[in-house]
Design a protein around this motif. Structure first.
Motif, short mmCIF file in Angstrom:
data_model
loop_
_atom_site.label_atom_id
_atom_site.label_comp_id
_atom_site.label_asym_id
_atom_site.label_seq_id
_atom_site.Cartn_x
_atom_site.Cartn_y
_atom_site.Cartn_z
N GLY A 79 0.84 -1.18 0.00
CA GLY A 79 0.00 0.00 0.00
C GLY A 79 0.88 1.23 0.00
N PRO A 80 0.28 2.41 -0.18
CA PRO A 80 -1.15 2.64 -0.34
C PRO A 80 -1.62 2.21 -1.72
CG PRO A 80 0.04 4.66 -0.75
CD PRO A 80 1.07 3.64 -0.32
N PRO A 81 -2.93 2.15 -1.94
CA PRO A 81 -3.41 1.74 -3.25
C PRO A 81 -3.06 2.78 -4.32
CG PRO A 81 -5.22 2.53 -1.91
CD PRO A 81 -4.03 2.46 -1.01
N ALA A 82 -2.45 2.32 -5.41
CA ALA A 82 -2.14 3.22 -6.52
C ALA A 82 -3.42 3.55 -7.26
CB ALA A 82 -1.14 2.55 -7.45
N GLY A 83 -3.35 4.55 -8.11
CA GLY A 83 -4.50 4.92 -8.91
C GLY A 83 -4.74 3.91 -10.02
N LEU A 84 -5.85 4.05 -10.70
CA LEU A 84 -6.20 3.20 -11.83
C LEU A 84 -5.86 3.96 -13.12
CD1 LEU A 84 -9.72 1.92 -10.66
CD2 LEU A 84 -7.52 0.75 -10.44
N GLY A 85 -4.89 3.45 -13.87
CA GLY A 85 -4.49 4.12 -15.09
C GLY A 85 -5.32 3.69 -16.28
N GLY A 86 -5.29 4.49 -17.33
CA GLY A 86 -6.01 4.17 -18.55
C GLY A 86 -6.80 5.36 -19.06
N ALA A 87 -7.40 5.18 -20.21
CA ALA A 87 -8.21 6.24 -20.80
C ALA A 87 -9.35 5.62 -21.60
CB ALA A 87 -7.36 7.14 -21.69
N ASP A 88 -10.56 6.06 -21.35
CA ASP A 88 -11.73 5.62 -22.10
C ASP A 88 -12.83 6.65 -21.88
OD1 ASP A 88 -13.98 4.47 -23.21
OD2 ASP A 88 -13.55 2.45 -22.46
N ALA A 89 -13.09 7.43 -22.90
CA ALA A 89 -14.07 8.51 -22.79
C ALA A 89 -15.50 8.00 -22.59
CB ALA A 89 -14.01 9.39 -24.03
N THR A 90 -15.72 6.71 -22.83
CA THR A 90 -17.08 6.17 -22.69
C THR A 90 -17.38 5.72 -21.25
OG1 THR A 90 -16.48 3.88 -23.25
CG2 THR A 90 -16.98 5.37 -25.08
N VAL A 91 -16.38 5.74 -20.39
CA VAL A 91 -16.61 5.39 -18.98
C VAL A 91 -17.22 6.59 -18.28
CG1 VAL A 91 -15.53 4.81 -16.78
CG2 VAL A 91 -14.77 3.68 -18.88
N THR A 92 -18.38 6.40 -17.69
CA THR A 92 -19.12 7.51 -17.08
C THR A 92 -19.39 7.31 -15.59
OG1 THR A 92 -21.22 6.48 -17.73
CG2 THR A 92 -20.23 8.08 -19.26
N ILE A 93 -18.81 6.25 -15.00
CA ILE A 93 -18.97 6.02 -13.56
C ILE A 93 -17.60 6.08 -12.90
CG2 ILE A 93 -21.05 4.62 -13.85
CD1 ILE A 93 -19.33 2.12 -13.35
#
Length: 481
Positions: free
Chosen positions: A364-378
């Motif tokens: 830990g600590p928990p790392a962020g979530l990487g990536g890219a997708d404009a269709t993700v809305t949550i």
């Protein structure tokens, strides 16, 4: 006056490019052999304001621009000499060391030293002393960059963007940002004292001395600075997730103009299972909507889509059973196999309000979530392996309403993102220790993203090193610049 070398210099023929500014002068020492790195004669089309006509020329043009950026904000003093090469650095098909840089030597007890018996990086020591302490015989900084980036075995498909406009396209990494980061390390954004062992640098007689950083590294758990700790205490502090902060006045004063108010947080509530209730540290996603004060509230539903009945990877569209579980709820899925964006999108398509990704490796600590997708809305976040196990112990793959485990995903407005309750910015102290990354970077929780985090983020502004865009210069001022 005492000097100690930290790096071994390469015996290479070199050419020098001098970049003068209104304040500091930086000399770039091109130590690449013919045809390599800055001397690569492969033709190149001008891009993003970089008018170089070969790969090597474009690379050097970026370096000159970065040197000019730093020169404008640093105080006048002896020329800062930076040796620069392109070499085969560590990499795999999915990851790579983009570059590295650091001080060639450290100095103590020189004329005008702010603190006695304290190590300072060479460039800073020269500036404070008002003279080149080694009489110009060596560069102050060594910098190296990955010549193999983009090869099949070195972050395949990626390449450095050599434009000067900050508009790196998808699939390219802005070399100007990487280079600005690495020069920052060489100028003094490095702890010097070992984070893995806690040991201080010893001089030629074997006597160890603190670095200037130690006076401004405060551990909230131990309640004292690294300067007042033993070696063992410093090593323990270096793996105290989000527990080590910077107390320098310049950083603390300017922090509110840079970081956003509100630390991402997951609060778990359960009357049936009080042992799992409480606040959980999270790593927010770089895609989808950011968490806000308008909290997402919902029952946690655990996805299980593997034959062993244990793991829920959500790498494929959710089954009818899993879709029924997560619809209108907060989905708990496992890290692994596919990208974070795929997992979150599959949960979103099944009607989830938000996604919690449980890590599959300890620490830990928990790392962020990487990536890219404009269709993700949550929104989505990562939690640690241990916290994931804690939740999954009570969440069996049945009707989640029976478990009455509820999630509140939002931000704690009492904190700035990346700072503690006292407004002191967090240093990067994951457990286990990460050589080359731990301690000498800001924590990844910082929002906005900062230049001196351990990974280069796509949203960093080009050629910006000070508030209100960044805090690198503020830390350098804290140590004496």
């Amino acid at each position: 006056m005492n000097k100690l070398f930290k790096q071994t210099l390469l015996a290479l023929a070199a050419t020098v490019a001098t970049v003068g500014a209104s304040a500091a002068t930086i000399k770039i020492i091109n130590a690449d052999p013919a045809g390599v790195g800055f001397n690569d004669t492969t033709p190149a089309t001008p891009v993003g304001g970089n008018e170089g006509t070969t790969i090597g020329e474009q690379r050097m043009n970026v370096y000159k621009k970065v040197a000019k950026t730093w020169g404008k904000v640093l105080p006048e003093g002896p020329a800062i000499k930076i040796q620069a090469t392109w070499e085969a650095l560590s990499c795999t098909s999915t990851s790579a060391v983009l570059g590295s840089a650091g001080a060639v030597s450290v100095w103590r007890d020189f004329p005008n030293a702010p603190a006695a018996g304290t190590w300072y990086s060479a460039a800073l020591a020269n500036t404070l002393a008002g003279s080149d302490l080694d009489e110009g015989t060596e560069p102050e900084i060594i910098s190296r960059f990955n010549v193999n980036l983009g090869a099949a075995n070195c972050l395949a498909g990626q390449s450095f963007y050599l434009g000067l406009d900050g508009n790196a396209p998808t699939g390219q990494i802005d070399f100007a940002v990487v280079l600005t980061h690495e020069v920052g390390h060489g100028l003094g954004f490095q702890a010097l004292t070992s984070g893995s062992t806690g040991a201080r640098i010893a001089d030629e007689t074997g006597v160890a001395f603190p670095s200037q950083w130690e006076r401004m590294m405060f551990d909230n758990t131990a309640g004292k600075t690294w300067f007042d700790m033993t070696d063992a205490e410093r090593a323990k502090s270096a793996i105290n997730p989000r527990g080590l902060v910077w107390t320098g006045a310049n950083v603390t004063t300017d922090m509110p103009s840079v970081l956003s108010k509100g630390t991402p947080i997951l609060t778990v509530k359960s009357d049936k299972f009080p042992a799992i209730a409480g606040a959980y540290q999270v790593g927010p996603a770089s895609f989808g909507p950011a968490l806000s004060s308008s909290a997402i509230k919902g029952t946690i539903a655990r996805v299980i889509d593997q034959a062993d009945g244990v793991t829920g990877l959500a790498c494929n569209p959710l089954s009818a059973e899993n879709a029924a579980l997560v619809a209108g709820n907060v989905a708990l899925v496992d890290r692994g196999t596919c990208s974070f964006t795929i997992k979150v999108k599959n949960a979103q398509d099944a009607g989830a309000l938000a996604v919690i990704v449980a890590d599959n490796t300890a620490g830990g600590p928990p790392a962020g979530l990487g990536g890219a997708d404009a269709t993700v809305t949550i929104p989505s976040v990562r939690i640690t392996l241990d916290d994931g196990i804690k939740l999954k112990t009570v969440l069996t793959p049945t009707d989640p309403a029976k478990h009455a485990v509820r999630a509140v995903l939002g931000v704690d407005k009492a904190f700035y993102a990346g700072a503690d309750a006292a407004g002191r910015v967090m240093l990067y102290t994951p457990n286990p220790y990460q050589s080359g990354s731990s301690v000498s970077h800001w924590d990844t929780l910082a929002t906005r993203n900062l230049l001196m985090e351990p990974a280069i983020n796509a949203d960093l502004p080009t050629f910006k090193v000070s508030a209100p865009k960044d805090l690198t210069l503020e830390l350098l001022k804290d140590i004496g610049w």
